[in-house]
Motif scaffolding. Structure first.
Motif, PDB file in Angstrom:
ATOM      1  N   GLN A 176      -1.260   1.902  -3.091  1.00  0.00           N
ATOM      2  CA  GLN A 176      -2.427   1.646  -3.917  1.00  0.00           C
ATOM      3  C   GLN A 176      -2.507   0.224  -4.460  1.00  0.00           C
ATOM      4  OE1 GLN A 176      -5.129   3.956  -4.299  1.00  0.00           O
ATOM      5  NE2 GLN A 176      -3.908   4.513  -2.521  1.00  0.00           N
ATOM      6  N   PRO A 177      -1.471  -0.311  -5.120  1.00  0.00           N
ATOM      7  CA  PRO A 177      -1.590  -1.705  -5.582  1.00  0.00           C
ATOM      8  C   PRO A 177      -1.733  -2.700  -4.439  1.00  0.00           C
ATOM      9  CG  PRO A 177       0.654  -0.881  -5.889  1.00  0.00           C
ATOM     10  CD  PRO A 177      -0.183   0.300  -5.527  1.00  0.00           C
ATOM     11  N   LEU A 178      -1.137  -2.417  -3.286  1.00  0.00           N
ATOM     12  CA  LEU A 178      -1.272  -3.318  -2.148  1.00  0.00           C
ATOM     13  C   LEU A 178      -2.703  -3.348  -1.643  1.00  0.00           C
ATOM     14  CD1 LEU A 178       1.953  -2.334  -0.151  1.00  0.00           C
ATOM     15  CD2 LEU A 178       1.673  -4.199  -1.787  1.00  0.00           C
ATOM     16  N   LEU A 179      -3.304  -2.167  -1.493  1.00  0.00           N
ATOM     17  CA  LEU A 179      -4.678  -2.095  -1.025  1.00  0.00           C
ATOM     18  C   LEU A 179      -5.646  -2.659  -2.065  1.00  0.00           C
ATOM     19  CD1 LEU A 179      -4.577   1.457   0.618  1.00  0.00           C
ATOM     20  CD2 LEU A 179      -4.463  -0.763   1.751  1.00  0.00           C
ATOM     21  N   ALA A 180      -5.329  -2.456  -3.345  1.00  0.00           N
ATOM     22  CA  ALA A 180      -6.186  -3.003  -4.395  1.00  0.00           C
ATOM     23  C   ALA A 180      -6.202  -4.529  -4.357  1.00  0.00           C
ATOM     24  CB  ALA A 180      -5.721  -2.512  -5.760  1.00  0.00           C
ATOM     25  N   ARG A 181      -5.090  -5.110  -3.908  1.00  0.00           N
ATOM     26  CA  ARG A 181      -4.981  -6.560  -3.790  1.00  0.00           C
ATOM     27  C   ARG A 181      -5.452  -7.048  -2.425  1.00  0.00           C
ATOM     28  NH1 ARG A 181      -5.099 -10.988  -6.964  1.00  0.00           N
ATOM     29  NH2 ARG A 181      -3.908 -12.703  -6.064  1.00  0.00           N
ATOM     30  N   GLY A 236       6.390   5.508   6.491  1.00  0.00           N
ATOM     31  CA  GLY A 236       6.357   6.709   5.665  1.00  0.00           C
ATOM     32  C   GLY A 236       5.187   6.689   4.699  1.00  0.00           C
ATOM     33  N   PHE A 237       4.367   7.736   4.751  1.00  0.00           N
ATOM     34  CA  PHE A 237       3.192   7.799   3.889  1.00  0.00           C
ATOM     35  C   PHE A 237       3.120   9.163   3.206  1.00  0.00           C
ATOM     36  CE2 PHE A 237      -1.481   7.667   3.022  1.00  0.00           C
ATOM     37  CZ  PHE A 237      -1.493   6.492   2.303  1.00  0.00           C
ATOM     38  N   GLY A 238       4.274   9.588   2.666  1.00  0.00           N
ATOM     39  CA  GLY A 238       4.296  10.821   1.887  1.00  0.00           C
ATOM     40  C   GLY A 238       3.827  10.553   0.463  1.00  0.00           C
ATOM     41  N   ARG A 239       4.253  11.421  -0.461  1.00  0.00           N
ATOM     42  CA  ARG A 239       3.795  11.287  -1.851  1.00  0.00           C
ATOM     43  C   ARG A 239       4.225   9.961  -2.458  1.00  0.00           C
ATOM     44  NH1 ARG A 239       8.327  12.633  -4.879  1.00  0.00           N
ATOM     45  NH2 ARG A 239       9.967  13.723  -3.736  1.00  0.00           N
ATOM     46  N   PHE A 240       5.389   9.445  -2.047  1.00  0.00           N
ATOM     47  CA  PHE A 240       5.877   8.168  -2.559  1.00  0.00           C
ATOM     48  C   PHE A 240       5.094   7.004  -1.955  1.00  0.00           C
ATOM     49  CE2 PHE A 240       8.731   4.537  -2.764  1.00  0.00           C
ATOM     50  CZ  PHE A 240       9.260   4.628  -4.039  1.00  0.00           C
ATOM     51  N   GLY A 241       4.981   7.009  -0.633  1.00  0.00           N
ATOM     52  CA  GLY A 241       4.283   5.923   0.048  1.00  0.00           C
ATOM     53  C   GLY A 241       2.820   5.820  -0.320  1.00  0.00           C
ATOM     54  N   GLN A 242       2.187   6.952  -0.585  1.00  0.00           N
ATOM     55  CA  GLN A 242       0.779   6.922  -0.951  1.00  0.00           C
ATOM     56  C   GLN A 242       0.556   6.159  -2.250  1.00  0.00           C
ATOM     57  OE1 GLN A 242      -0.503  11.029  -0.962  1.00  0.00           O
ATOM     58  NE2 GLN A 242       0.325  11.366   1.087  1.00  0.00           N
ATOM     59  N   VAL A 243       1.458   6.356  -3.215  1.00  0.00           N
ATOM     60  CA  VAL A 243       1.338   5.640  -4.492  1.00  0.00           C
ATOM     61  C   VAL A 243       1.666   4.158  -4.286  1.00  0.00           C
ATOM     62  CG1 VAL A 243       2.183   5.476  -6.858  1.00  0.00           C
ATOM     63  CG2 VAL A 243       1.886   7.723  -5.795  1.00  0.00           C
ATOM     64  N   VAL A 244       2.677   3.868  -3.478  1.00  0.00           N
ATOM     65  CA  VAL A 244       3.057   2.476  -3.229  1.00  0.00           C
ATOM     66  C   VAL A 244       1.895   1.698  -2.613  1.00  0.00           C
ATOM     67  CG1 VAL A 244       4.572   0.992  -1.849  1.00  0.00           C
ATOM     68  CG2 VAL A 244       5.507   2.997  -2.998  1.00  0.00           C
ATOM     69  N   ARG A 291      14.959   3.716  -6.954  1.00  0.00           N
ATOM     70  CA  ARG A 291      15.206   5.161  -6.967  1.00  0.00           C
ATOM     71  C   ARG A 291      13.895   5.885  -7.228  1.00  0.00           C
ATOM     72  NH1 ARG A 291      19.591   5.343 -11.321  1.00  0.00           N
ATOM     73  NH2 ARG A 291      19.301   3.094 -11.373  1.00  0.00           N
ATOM     74  N   GLU A 292      13.599   6.855  -6.397  1.00  0.00           N
ATOM     75  CA  GLU A 292      12.265   7.437  -6.392  1.00  0.00           C
ATOM     76  C   GLU A 292      11.900   8.146  -7.699  1.00  0.00           C
ATOM     77  OE1 GLU A 292      13.318  11.666  -4.197  1.00  0.00           O
ATOM     78  OE2 GLU A 292      12.371  10.068  -3.067  1.00  0.00           O
ATOM     79  N   THR A 293      12.897   8.637  -8.461  1.00  0.00           N
ATOM     80  CA  THR A 293      12.578   9.383  -9.683  1.00  0.00           C
ATOM     81  C   THR A 293      12.934   8.637 -10.961  1.00  0.00           C
ATOM     82  OG1 THR A 293      14.728  10.506  -9.588  1.00  0.00           O
ATOM     83  CG2 THR A 293      12.864  11.602  -8.529  1.00  0.00           C
ATOM     84  N   PHE A 294      13.630   7.499 -10.860  1.00  0.00           N
ATOM     85  CA  PHE A 294      14.156   6.860 -12.069  1.00  0.00           C
ATOM     86  C   PHE A 294      13.036   6.373 -12.994  1.00  0.00           C
ATOM     87  CE2 PHE A 294      15.701   3.091 -14.376  1.00  0.00           C
ATOM     88  CZ  PHE A 294      16.754   3.675 -15.075  1.00  0.00           C
TER      89      PHE A 294
END
Length: 609
Positions: free
Chosen positions: A422-427, A412-420, A522-525
């Motif tokens: 970023q730190p992985l790719l930065a590392r 899944g690479f929607g709005r949530f996955g795209q943000v997730v 939780r996606e919004t918490f």
């Protein structure tokens, strides 16, 4: 009536083949002898020289060659053009050196056994061509296909597949009946082959990706599967028409699609057909062993196959050591590649047809190749079991394995996955990402993201995407039902991976915790908590005060969540026991009663009371 009888006979044959494979393959795998030898023995048992239930193994081999074709397509999908370019020295350097060395030594071995020069030379050329299907299958079963030692073997096999065209041209040149026209015929054949290869490359470069985008947009799984089969079989047919290897055509098509967003989905769609047809190919090879010829000339054939395998193995070991490979890897490569291959059947048949060798020599040489195929799984098993250097080499290569699909598999690479991501790719974490949204995949490609098309609820897609080797599977899909389905699948099939799941809301998080998923967010918490903290700061609180309040809310939420899971009070316990749903309640109740802001709201409140 005749049609019904013919259909019934074909059905009986299909059931017989499946039954032989189902009995023999698990038995041989349980004995530690591998599936390839199981298929070969099953084919020998039901073939014309066993129980005699099948009389035309050539017809089965002709159809079963598609299994080799599809296997090479899947291998091509793992070979990005850039990676293939990196292997060019191994393909044309190591491969050429091994082929020339083995051809000379095998010709000499044949002449020492008393064979005429032409028989020894043609027999050597055929035996040089290692069985791609058997070696690839053995590498795949051992998990060595993506490792450095496996990649070197694959490089040599690729060059050997390319060699079938010049070797057939050499047979035509040796034929006495075609001596005058051989030169012009060879030139025309090579020109047709080059044109066919260029046509395939052009189609793969400009047509395949747009085609699969259209097919994926239809949302019809069977259409995408049909498209994958069309590409594989079409590439094989084009190469066959150009006089080249069908397997090589499928491999080139796979390489051209290796960087496509649809790579993992294509691999998953082809896998069932590949496995069945490749097994059928091994069955056909087992049937092709002419036991009557072996029985009549058993001394010559047994001596020949042992001499050829030993000579080829020694040459492979010498070349491997000369090019810098260790002792263990060299022995392992020699034991794997000391056999003949399926292209030898084609070469020997062409030599027999053109009068270069006799029909009897063709039958003997073919029997030697089939026996070498049957002996190879046993040889590799014995070598790896009794040669400590090979076992040490196999262990040593694990940490240096290359070509793995990633330590993290993100679904899944929607709005949530795209943000997730970023730190992985930065590392610089090696992440494989799959999704089913074609438009999103295309949009992400414009920003440099490589997203693969694949349905995360399918086991075959997850396996093709590297879930078997992933340390973490991050499930970031939008729908909680889909996430639950993926969780259930991954818990059973990929226990080595840690599951981190995006929870839709508190109820979904409660469900995931009940399934044993302790790492879920939780996606919004957190974003909502951050929003509230920012609001407090705008109201005049210091950053420390706002942060402390947020930390307290987070702690109380965690305590409440654990309390609900444990059924800590009567209400929560009753709800969990009967409805299996948590009871939503605020952590801090409002201190003032609500007030109606207009007349309509006041009337509605009175009606509720």
């Amino acid at each position: 009536m005749a049609l019904e009888a013919s259909g019934s006979s074909q059905l009986i044959q299909a059931v017989t083949l499946l039954g032989a494979a189902v009995i023999m393959v698990p038995l041989f795998r349980r004995l530690g002898l591998g599936s390839v030898l199981g298929y070969l023995v099953a084919g020998l048992a039901v073939g014309p020289f066993g129980l005699g239930w099948f009389t035309e193994p050539e017809a089965i081999l002709h159809v079963a060659e598609l299994g080799v074709v599809m296997f090479l397509f899947v291998v091509g999908l793992e070979m990005r053009p850039s990676h293939l370019w990196e292997l060019r020295q191994q393909i044309f350097g190591l491969g050429t050196l091994q082929i020339i060395t083995c051809a000379i030594a095998l010709t000499a071995a044949g002449m020492l056994m008393g064979w005429p020069f032409r028989v020894a030379f043609i027999g050597a050329l055929g035996f040089v061509l290692t069985s791609t299907a058997i070696v690839m299958q053995l590498l795949s079963e051992r998990g060595d296909l993506a490792r450095a030692n496996g990649q070197r073997i694959v490089s040599i096999l690729l060059l050997e597949d390319l060699m079938i065209v010049p070797l057939l041209a050499m047979v035509a040149w040796l034929a006495p009946a075609h001596a005058t026209s051989a030169t012009s015929h060879r030139g025309l054949s090579m020109l047709i082959g080059i044109l066919a290869l260029l046509t395939l490359i052009a189609a793969g470069r400009w047509l395949l990706n747009p085609l699969f985008r259209i097919l994926a947009g239809s949302k019809a799984r069977e259409v995408l599967t049909a498209g994958a089969l069309l590409v594989v079989l079409g590439a094989a047919l084009l190469m066959q028409a150009g006089g080249l290897s069908m397997a090589m055509g499928a491999f080139v098509a796979g390489v051209l699609l290796a960087e496509s967003s649809f790579r993992h989905q294509l691999e998953a769609d082809i896998e069932p057909f590949r496995g069945i047809l490749l097994g059928l190919f091994f069955l056909g090879v087992g049937m092709a062993l002419d036991v009557s010829i072996v029985r009549a000339d058993w001394g010559l054939i047994v001596t020949g196959v042992l001499a050829l395998m030993a000579t080829k193995g020694l040459c492979i070991y010498a070349v491997a050591r000369l090019t810098g490979s260790g002792h263990g890897e060299s022995i392992d490569r020699a034991s794997l590649m000391a056999l003949g291959g399926e292209f030898a059947f084609v070469l020997y048949a062409a030599a027999s047809t053109t009068g270069v060798i006799s029909t009897q020599a063709n039958a003997r040489l073919t029997a030697m190749v089939v026996l070498s195929m049957a002996l190879t799984p046993l040889v590799t098993l014995l070598v790896r079991r009794f040669v400590p250097a090979c076992k040490a080499q196999a262990i040593a290569t694990i940490d240096r394995a290359v070509g793995l699909s990633g330590s993290v598999l993100m679904i899944g690479f929607g709005r949530f996955g795209q943000v997730v991501s970023q730190p992985l790719l930065a590392r610089d974490v090696d992440v494989t990402i799959i999704d089913t949204d074609v438009e999103m995949i295309q949009a992400a490609a414009d920003f440099g993201f490589k997203i693969y098309y694949g349905d995360g609820t399918r086991l075959d897609v997850l396996q093709a995407a590297g879930a078997d080797e992933a340390k973490i599977i991050a499930i970031c899909v939008d729908q909680c039902e889909v996430a639950n389905e993926i969780v259930d699948l991954c818990k059973i099939q990929f226990p080595q991976a840690t599951l981190i799941v995006r929870a839709y809301d508190r109820e979904h998080a409660w469900h995931l915790a009940g399934e044993g998923i302790t790492r879920q967010v939780r996606e919004t918490f957190e974003s909502a908590l951050r929003f509230g903290t920012l609001t407090l700061r705008e109201l005049g609180l210091t950053p420390t005060q706002a942060r402390d309040i947020a930390r307290e809310v987070r702690r109380r939420d965690a305590d409440r969540f654990a309390y609900e899971l444990a059924g800590g009070d009567w209400v929560t316990g009753a709800v969990m026991s009967f409805s299996k749903r948590p009871r939503p309640a605020p952590l801090t109740p409002p201190r003032r009663e609500s007030q109606a802001l207009n007349q309509a709201a006041e009337v509605a409140a009175r009606l509720e009371d």
